[in-house]
Design a protein around this motif. Structure first.
Motif, PDB file in Angstrom:
ATOM      1  N   LEU A   2       4.013   3.751   9.249  1.00 23.99           N
ATOM      2  CA  LEU A   2       4.505   2.438   9.677  1.00 23.99           C
ATOM      3  C   LEU A   2       4.091   1.345   8.697  1.00 23.99           C
ATOM      4  CD1 LEU A   2       3.169   2.903  13.307  1.00 23.99           C
ATOM      5  CD2 LEU A   2       5.552   3.187  12.588  1.00 23.99           C
ATOM      6  N   HIS A   3       4.680   0.189   8.869  1.00 18.20           N
ATOM      7  CA  HIS A   3       4.266  -0.937   8.032  1.00 18.20           C
ATOM      8  C   HIS A   3       2.914  -1.475   8.477  1.00 18.20           C
ATOM      9  CE1 HIS A   3       4.148  -4.996   6.351  1.00 18.20           C
ATOM     10  NE2 HIS A   3       4.873  -4.484   5.386  1.00 18.20           N
ATOM     11  N   ASP A   4       2.740  -1.621   9.772  1.00 17.33           N
ATOM     12  CA  ASP A   4       1.466  -2.082  10.327  1.00 17.33           C
ATOM     13  C   ASP A   4       1.040  -1.133  11.430  1.00 17.33           C
ATOM     14  OD1 ASP A   4       1.251  -4.710   9.043  1.00 17.33           O
ATOM     15  OD2 ASP A   4       3.127  -5.076  10.132  1.00 17.33           O
ATOM     16  N   ARG A   5      -0.231  -1.139  11.718  1.00 21.57           N
ATOM     17  CA  ARG A   5      -0.671  -0.383  12.876  1.00 21.57           C
ATOM     18  C   ARG A   5      -1.910  -1.064  13.453  1.00 21.57           C
ATOM     19  NH1 ARG A   5      -5.108   2.822  12.143  1.00 21.57           N
ATOM     20  NH2 ARG A   5      -5.808   3.101  10.012  1.00 21.57           N
ATOM     21  N   GLU A   6      -2.177  -0.802  14.688  1.00 12.42           N
ATOM     22  CA  GLU A   6      -3.387  -1.368  15.275  1.00 12.42           C
ATOM     23  C   GLU A   6      -4.603  -0.641  14.745  1.00 12.42           C
ATOM     24  OE1 GLU A   6      -3.876  -2.090  19.422  1.00 12.42           O
ATOM     25  OE2 GLU A   6      -1.830  -2.853  19.603  1.00 12.42           O
ATOM     26  N   ILE A   7      -5.668  -1.411  14.551  1.00  7.53           N
ATOM     27  CA  ILE A   7      -6.857  -0.819  13.945  1.00  7.53           C
ATOM     28  C   ILE A   7      -7.972  -0.708  14.981  1.00  7.53           C
ATOM     29  CG2 ILE A   7      -8.676  -1.207  12.252  1.00  7.53           C
ATOM     30  CD1 ILE A   7      -6.277  -2.616  10.635  1.00  7.53           C
ATOM     31  N   ASP A   8      -8.522   0.486  15.068  1.00  3.98           N
ATOM     32  CA  ASP A   8      -9.651   0.728  15.957  1.00  3.98           C
ATOM     33  C   ASP A   8     -10.901   0.713  15.085  1.00  3.98           C
ATOM     34  OD1 ASP A   8     -11.692   1.797  17.403  1.00  3.98           O
ATOM     35  OD2 ASP A   8     -10.515   3.444  18.257  1.00  3.98           O
ATOM     36  N   SER A   9     -11.752  -0.310  15.271  1.00  4.86           N
ATOM     37  CA  SER A   9     -12.864  -0.469  14.332  1.00  4.86           C
ATOM     38  C   SER A   9     -13.906   0.640  14.460  1.00  4.86           C
ATOM     39  CB  SER A   9     -13.525  -1.836  14.513  1.00  4.86           C
ATOM     40  OG  SER A   9     -14.080  -1.921  15.795  1.00  4.86           O
ATOM     41  N   ASN A  10     -13.768   1.485  15.469  1.00  3.19           N
ATOM     42  CA  ASN A  10     -14.656   2.638  15.551  1.00  3.19           C
ATOM     43  C   ASN A  10     -14.132   3.833  14.772  1.00  3.19           C
ATOM     44  OD1 ASN A  10     -16.660   1.519  17.250  1.00  3.19           O
ATOM     45  ND2 ASN A  10     -15.197   1.677  18.946  1.00  3.19           N
ATOM     46  N   LYS A  11     -12.868   3.777  14.424  1.00  3.76           N
ATOM     47  CA  LYS A  11     -12.275   4.894  13.680  1.00  3.76           C
ATOM     48  C   LYS A  11     -11.493   4.325  12.508  1.00  3.76           C
ATOM     49  CE  LYS A  11     -10.864   7.128  17.915  1.00  3.76           C
ATOM     50  NZ  LYS A  11      -9.631   7.635  18.506  1.00  3.76           N
ATOM     51  N   VAL A  12     -12.206   3.812  11.540  1.00  2.13           N
ATOM     52  CA  VAL A  12     -11.483   3.140  10.450  1.00  2.13           C
ATOM     53  C   VAL A  12     -10.948   4.087   9.394  1.00  2.13           C
ATOM     54  CG1 VAL A  12     -12.425   0.831  10.584  1.00  2.13           C
ATOM     55  CG2 VAL A  12     -13.697   2.611   9.403  1.00  2.13           C
ATOM     56  N   ILE A  13     -11.470   5.303   9.328  1.00  2.00           N
ATOM     57  CA  ILE A  13     -11.043   6.193   8.253  1.00  2.00           C
ATOM     58  C   ILE A  13      -9.834   7.020   8.692  1.00  2.00           C
ATOM     59  CG2 ILE A  13     -11.720   8.107   6.757  1.00  2.00           C
ATOM     60  CD1 ILE A  13     -14.556   6.944   6.840  1.00  2.00           C
ATOM     61  N   SER A  14      -8.711   6.804   8.028  1.00  2.00           N
ATOM     62  CA  SER A  14      -7.476   7.512   8.387  1.00  2.00           C
ATOM     63  C   SER A  14      -7.415   8.900   7.785  1.00  2.00           C
ATOM     64  CB  SER A  14      -6.255   6.747   7.875  1.00  2.00           C
ATOM     65  OG  SER A  14      -6.114   5.569   8.585  1.00  2.00           O
ATOM     66  N   GLY A  15      -7.816   9.006   6.543  1.00  2.00           N
ATOM     67  CA  GLY A  15      -7.703  10.301   5.898  1.00  2.00           C
ATOM     68  C   GLY A  15      -8.593  10.392   4.676  1.00  2.00           C
ATOM     69  N   ILE A  16      -8.829  11.624   4.265  1.00  2.00           N
ATOM     70  CA  ILE A  16      -9.698  11.898   3.122  1.00  2.00           C
ATOM     71  C   ILE A  16      -8.951  12.832   2.191  1.00  2.00           C
ATOM     72  CG2 ILE A  16     -11.835  13.061   2.410  1.00  2.00           C
ATOM     73  CD1 ILE A  16     -12.929  12.314   5.243  1.00  2.00           C
ATOM     74  N   SER A  17      -8.770  12.425   0.958  1.00  2.39           N
ATOM     75  CA  SER A  17      -8.100  13.336   0.029  1.00  2.39           C
ATOM     76  C   SER A  17      -8.892  13.435  -1.258  1.00  2.39           C
ATOM     77  CB  SER A  17      -6.673  12.863  -0.249  1.00  2.39           C
ATOM     78  OG  SER A  17      -6.671  11.608  -0.856  1.00  2.39           O
ATOM     79  N   CYS A  18      -8.629  14.474  -1.991  1.00  2.08           N
ATOM     80  CA  CYS A  18      -9.362  14.668  -3.237  1.00  2.08           C
ATOM     81  C   CYS A  18      -8.461  15.396  -4.213  1.00  2.08           C
ATOM     82  CB  CYS A  18     -10.633  15.487  -2.973  1.00  2.08           C
ATOM     83  SG  CYS A  18     -11.732  15.522  -4.391  1.00  2.08           S
ATOM     84  N   ASP A  19      -8.383  14.884  -5.406  1.00  4.34           N
ATOM     85  CA  ASP A  19      -7.507  15.499  -6.397  1.00  4.34           C
ATOM     86  C   ASP A  19      -8.291  15.732  -7.686  1.00  4.34           C
ATOM     87  OD1 ASP A  19      -5.156  16.618  -7.140  1.00  4.34           O
ATOM     88  OD2 ASP A  19      -4.091  14.749  -7.514  1.00  4.34           O
ATOM     89  N   LYS A  20      -8.024  16.865  -8.304  1.00  2.00           N
ATOM     90  CA  LYS A  20      -8.691  17.180  -9.572  1.00  2.00           C
ATOM     91  C   LYS A  20      -7.799  16.753 -10.730  1.00  2.00           C
ATOM     92  CE  LYS A  20     -10.988  21.120  -7.415  1.00  2.00           C
ATOM     93  NZ  LYS A  20     -11.251  22.571  -7.490  1.00  2.00           N
ATOM     94  N   GLY A  21      -8.277  17.021 -11.923  1.00  2.00           N
ATOM     95  CA  GLY A  21      -7.426  16.777 -13.087  1.00  2.00           C
ATOM     96  C   GLY A  21      -7.469  15.360 -13.619  1.00  2.00           C
ATOM     97  N   PHE A  22      -8.636  14.736 -13.555  1.00  2.00           N
ATOM     98  CA  PHE A  22      -8.778  13.404 -14.145  1.00  2.00           C
ATOM     99  C   PHE A  22      -9.724  13.457 -15.346  1.00  2.00           C
ATOM    100  CE2 PHE A  22      -7.270  12.482  -9.930  1.00  2.00           C
ATOM    101  CZ  PHE A  22      -6.480  11.363 -10.087  1.00  2.00           C
ATOM    102  N   THR A  23      -9.498  12.536 -16.253  1.00  2.00           N
ATOM    103  CA  THR A  23     -10.315  12.429 -17.459  1.00  2.00           C
ATOM    104  C   THR A  23     -10.879  11.020 -17.543  1.00  2.00           C
ATOM    105  OG1 THR A  23      -9.152  14.113 -18.741  1.00  2.00           O
ATOM    106  CG2 THR A  23     -10.148  12.329 -19.996  1.00  2.00           C
ATOM    107  N   VAL A  24     -12.107  10.920 -18.023  1.00  2.00           N
ATOM    108  CA  VAL A  24     -12.679   9.593 -18.229  1.00  2.00           C
ATOM    109  C   VAL A  24     -13.158   9.447 -19.675  1.00  2.00           C
ATOM    110  CG1 VAL A  24     -14.909  10.366 -17.300  1.00  2.00           C
ATOM    111  CG2 VAL A  24     -14.416   7.929 -17.422  1.00  2.00           C
TER     112      VAL A  24
END
Lengths: 458, 458
Positions: free
Chosen positions: A288-310
């Motif tokens: 959605l464009h907006d959604r209601e936020i529950d301040s006890n559950k602020v983390i929607s998702g966790i992702s991790c990607d490889k293949g980066f260079t610094v």
């Protein structure tokens, strides 16, 4: 009016197609249906699109392609038989393939696009004929008839702005419409495929054009998981997520719904739902464009990607040199390297990019930076993964960073980089590639269940 | 050979000067002494340098300046009397001031530099005469005689590279040398003062030129504290710190030893010690090129500085637009704004700078960015403080970020930004200005004493 798109596994055989049509016919709001090419029917199956690529390769290499063509036609024959349909359409399929091969063999990129479009195109025709025969007025609409007019560069289709207005006219049809995904037609009358995200993009363009109340994206999962199910055992599903959150998660590897497909929806705020063809009553995940936020559950998702260079650059008194950063970025631009982030200290700066951006040009780029910027130290590290923690309102809640760094620290994961601040809805952590799975696991368990994986990870 | 510099409070009156000379005469290695102008003798006193600025302003405004001049001469008269010296030098001082005023009144920037140089210059002469009269062969050496040849732009002196070789000849003198800090002489024969860090820079240049074994910087504290003593009650002293750590701490407000003065020392790795004139036996703080790292005590110091501004830019699909960052930085360069950091998300980027860089140009800059970069959202925030946690080897130790974010979170401090990665020896946190003191307090107590300031800060 809803626009409903069904992915490859949802239309892979007669049984799946019947499920799809049950879903479609049950709801009069489901008027425009976008279908993919038949996907895998089982783990070791080959997607129709991949068969079409092999057909193209045979032709390109002047090899006998008849058996490959038969294999493709057989996919559709299986569906036709499974649905007890008249097999006249198989002749049309054969003739169409031969026609493309004959007309376009001297224009390989055009032939490639035309052949690939067949996967979706034949499937759409078939499904339309079948559903119509079952008593629901249904009509196949080709992308050309739908006014899906795109730019002309092969495999790089971009919708023309004017198309949005023209496609709106699809609202005038009385029947249910079946439209093949993945391609459009250029003003030069060539078939051109979309670069990435294929049928999702077709659906998104049409949903926006007809001002759909909802864009349903049917696939073989019941929504978007809060973390990669290959790492987390049965992760929870996300109920609602914003476009922006989806973008950030996609960046670091979430691929359920391609973020390219969000673009047409974003401006007109068309909501999307990811649903499961096999479990249509599951709630799914709403984007959605907006959604209601529950301040006890602020983390929607966790992702991790490889293949980066610094690339790490040190230069004493760097912050006194006006234009230093611009100079370095100039070198990257010359090598056509697009970078992602540039965290900086007082006397040092790092540049983070996808490894594929710099692969093969490393020593040239480093030499050029060394030469032009007179740096004190210069190093490169190809072993970086990006962990992305995403949630609207995250920066409003004190302690989020503390939670995450605690989880990572307890799992003995060293933080190479932290980049937080520009985005209010995500925190980004640079870690070693070897720590990627461990990082997702420990942050997931700690942030969602308060479980500290200290012992597990020692 | 040591080079020893004494700050304003160390040479503010006869009593202090005697302390200085006791220190100088006690160690035969202390051969070259750099002195400041007489500083404050008590809290409400006025520094000689500030008196000289007021004298300059009187002259510039065509006001009677005699009483101001007398005030200045009186500062030296007090010292002369306190040391029981012949007061002939006071006549020289008067004549020198009048000569500068006469010769340079049509060249205000030159007059300014010449008058300001008097503070250090008279003091050096006085101290040399006195020490010589007490039986230690001592000689005043002017910056010109010392070959401190600098660029000609008033108040912006930069040492000429050739000077380093010429200054080396100071080693040939047999006597102890007293040299005034804060200024040099240009090839056009004008007195030019250093921009910032004043006498510290003179000392650093000379220490490097003569290849000193140690550059002693005497002041009124026994070294560098691990955090601001105005916030922390009796903070611990740092024993050893590297140049790089000092740079990072200086950036966010540590001002005991100006980081500009580190530059000449850095390349030849001349060690520095910050010592207390009033407690010369205290160990002091050593600033070194390298130091041994104790992995149990990785944090060297904590500093926090206010007065930062952040510009936040959002643009959907920003990371697909090649050259977007360069475009924004181009706008800043045109307005001659130097920025410090550019943390970025997927669809957003922030630019952090000192508020004084953008003051007064805010709306122009924002308009230009809006116009050229077609951003979705643009905001500016002038209320940012930077908390800097510094320590060599910090990034080798898992859990440092966790510790710090925990301390901040427990004190209910929201993190606006985290920038870690480019520098291996620091972590940078953006916080609200109002949280600055609380942040230093809570990280200091937690990182050094394991005390969590939860209750204090609620």
């Amino acid at each position: 009016m809803k626009v409903s798109k069904f992915g490859g596994s949802s239309v892979s055989d007669a049984k799946q197609i019947k499920k799809v049509l049950d879903i479609v016919n049950e709801d009069p709001e489901r008027k425009i249906i976008i279908v993919s090419a038949p996907g895998k029917r089982h783990k070791d199956d080959i997607k129709t699109t991949d068969l079409l690529i092999r057909l193209y390769e045979k032709i390109q290499n002047n090899l006998d392609y008849q058996s490959k063509k038969k294999e493709i036609i057989q996919r559709y024959a299986d569906i036709v038989n499974g649905l007890n349909m008249d097999d006249a359409i198989l002749t049309t399929i054969d003739e169409t393939l031969e026609l493309y091969i004959e007309q376009l063999s001297d224009k390989p990129p055009r032939l490639y696009d035309a052949l690939l479009s067949c996967g979706e195109n034949f499937n759409a025709q078939l499904i339309a004929i079948f559903n119509n025969s079952q008593g629901t007025p249904t009509r196949y609409v080709s992308p050309k008839e739908a006014c899906l007019i795109v730019t002309d560069l092969p495999q790089q289709a971009q919708i023309l702005d004017s198309s949005y207005t023209d496609i709106y006219k699809l609202r005038n049809y009385k029947e249910k419409l079946i439209i093949p995904g993945f391609f459009g037609v250029s003003q030069q009358n060539y078939i051109v495929t979309f670069p990435r995200g294929g049928s999702d993009i077709t659906g998104a363009i049409i949903a926006r054009s007809v001002r759909a109340s909802l864009y349903e994206n049917f696939t073989d999962v019941s929504g978007i998981y809060k973390a990669n199910p290959n790492i987390i055992n049965h992760p929870e599903l996300i109920e609602e997520i914003t476009y922006r959150e989806m973008r950030e998660l996609s960046y670091a590897g979430f691929s359920v719904f391609h973020d390219e497909a969000l673009q047409p929806l974003y401006k007109d705020r068309i909501p999307v739902v990811i649903k499961n063809t096999n479990r249509p009553n599951d709630k799914g995940t709403y984007i959605l464009h907006d959604r209601e936020i529950d301040s006890n559950k602020v983390i929607s998702g966790i992702s991790c990607d490889k293949g980066f260079t610094v690339i790490n650059i040190k230069k004493y008194l760097m912050n006194r040199i006006v234009g230093f950063t611009t100079k370095i970025l100039g070198v990257l631009e010359e090598f056509n390297i697009s970078f992602d982030h540039i965290p900086s200290g007082i006397d040092n700066i790092s540049i983070i990019m996808r490894t594929n951006q710099i692969n093969g040009k490393e020593s040239q780029v480093l030499n050029e930076i060394r030469k032009r910027c007179k740096v004190d130290e210069l190093s490169i590290d190809n072993d970086l993964a990006i962990l992305m923690i995403v949630g609207e309102g995250m920066n409003q809640v004190v302690g989020t960073a503390s939670k995450i760094t605690h989880a990572l620290s307890e799992s003995n994961i060293n933080l190479i980089m932290i980049n937080q601040g520009a985005s209010e809805i995500s925190m980004m952590f640079g870690i070693r590639e070897e720590d990627a799975e461990k990082a997702v696991l420990s942050t997931y368990e700690f942030c969602y269940h308060g479980v500290c994986l200290k012992n597990l990870c020692q």
